[in-house]
Design an enzyme around this catalytic site. Structure first.
Site, mmCIF file in Angstrom:
data_model
loop_
_atom_site.group_PDB
_atom_site.id
_atom_site.type_symbol
_atom_site.label_atom_id
_atom_site.label_comp_id
_atom_site.label_asym_id
_atom_site.label_seq_id
_atom_site.Cartn_x
_atom_site.Cartn_y
_atom_site.Cartn_z
ATOM 1 N N LEU A 268 30.330 59.082 27.418
ATOM 2 C CA LEU A 268 29.254 59.465 26.515
ATOM 3 C C LEU A 268 28.275 60.276 27.343
ATOM 4 O O LEU A 268 27.975 59.901 28.483
ATOM 5 C CB LEU A 268 28.558 58.218 25.942
ATOM 6 N N ASP A 269 27.763 61.363 26.800
ATOM 7 C CA ASP A 269 26.891 62.206 27.617
ATOM 8 C C ASP A 269 25.559 61.515 27.908
ATOM 9 O O ASP A 269 25.235 60.467 27.343
ATOM 10 C CB ASP A 269 26.713 63.603 27.011
ATOM 11 N N TYR A 270 24.800 62.093 28.796
ATOM 12 C CA TYR A 270 23.599 61.476 29.360
ATOM 13 C C TYR A 270 22.636 60.974 28.289
ATOM 14 O O TYR A 270 22.080 59.877 28.397
ATOM 15 C CB TYR A 270 22.903 62.504 30.263
ATOM 16 N N THR B 286 23.351 60.411 25.040
ATOM 17 C CA THR B 286 23.994 59.709 23.932
ATOM 18 C C THR B 286 24.100 58.228 24.270
ATOM 19 O O THR B 286 24.354 57.853 25.407
ATOM 20 C CB THR B 286 25.397 60.284 23.670
#
Length: 238
Positions: free
Chosen positions: A102-104, A106
């Site tokens: 999951l991106d930073y 999210t």
């Protein structure tokens, strides 16, 4: 004999793709010699080291779900010194790694394990395990753009696979949606909305396959039950 990157993933180093990157970066040795991508090893006789640390297959497999907060990276370490998802796993002594990312910015459900075969089944495109995201965007979105998102938009030079996009709540300055995808491309949800001229201000993964995030609080984790693991394996086998 087993492919080196698969052995590394099964040993809980990282995902197969990340293990391939470690090999290409020269951080892996086999019996004291720099490893090469594509080589195979014998788990019983070969000595494999990653950054000077010997690795071996785990005695038991661990499966954890974390409610990842925004503001941390989905990796085991970070060159910039940012907080990683492993910082939230106090009490987990086994070496585990994230299943996908999951991106930073999210948050939401992130699986972690030391079972490379399970991780591969959860992330490989051919298994098409569904991921559900609660998403908030600035402003409104019309039915035309919803249909575009569902049929596929082009991001990073490639068209996205069909998706499900449901509008949950509309306000003049914001819209809440549920987005279901079967891919795991980098920052995919954000880029999908950017492709139709929308800005996602909040993204939370609320389910992976048949496993919902439930009431697990932000920053907390729990171990999966045997039944949940079996259901996820079934999701990947469809």
């Amino acid at each position: 004999m087993i492919r080196l990157q698969k052995f590394m993933a099964n040993a809980g180093v990282a995902s197969r793709r990340q293990c391939e990157e470690l090999i290409q970066e020269g951080k892996v040795t086999v019996n004291g010699r720099r490893a090469e991508l594509g080589m195979s090893v014998d788990p019983d006789t070969d000595r494999v080291e990653v950054s000077g640390r010997k690795i071996s297959l785990p005695n038991n497999h661990i499966y954890v779900m974390l409610n990842k907060p925004a503001g941390c990276v989905s990796t085991c370490s970070d060159d910039e010194g940012r907080r990683t998802v492993l910082d939230y796993l106090d009490g987990v002594e086994e070496r585990v790694y994230p299943v996908g990312r999951l991106d930073y910015n999210t948050e939401g459900l992130l699986l972690l394990t030391n079972d490379g075969d399970f991780a591969n089944k959860m992330t490989h495109p051919r298994h098409s395990v569904a991921k559900k995201y609660l998403t908030v965007i600035d402003g409104s979105i019309d039915d035309v753009d919803v249909r575009r998102l569902e049929s596929g938009v082009t991001i990073d030079g490639r068209r996205t696979a069909p998706a499900v996009v449901k509008v949950l709540h509309r306000e003049p300055d914001r819209t809440e949606l549920l987005v279901i995808i079967h891919e795991g491309r980098n920052r995919q949800i954000r880029k999908m909305f950017e492709a139709v001229g929308k800005h996602a201000t909040y993204i939370k993964r609320v389910a992976v396959g048949s496993l919902p995030l439930g009431d697990l609080k932000r920053g907390q984790y729990r171990h999966l039950s045997a039944a949940e693991i079996d259901k996820l394996r079934h999701d990947a086998a469809r």
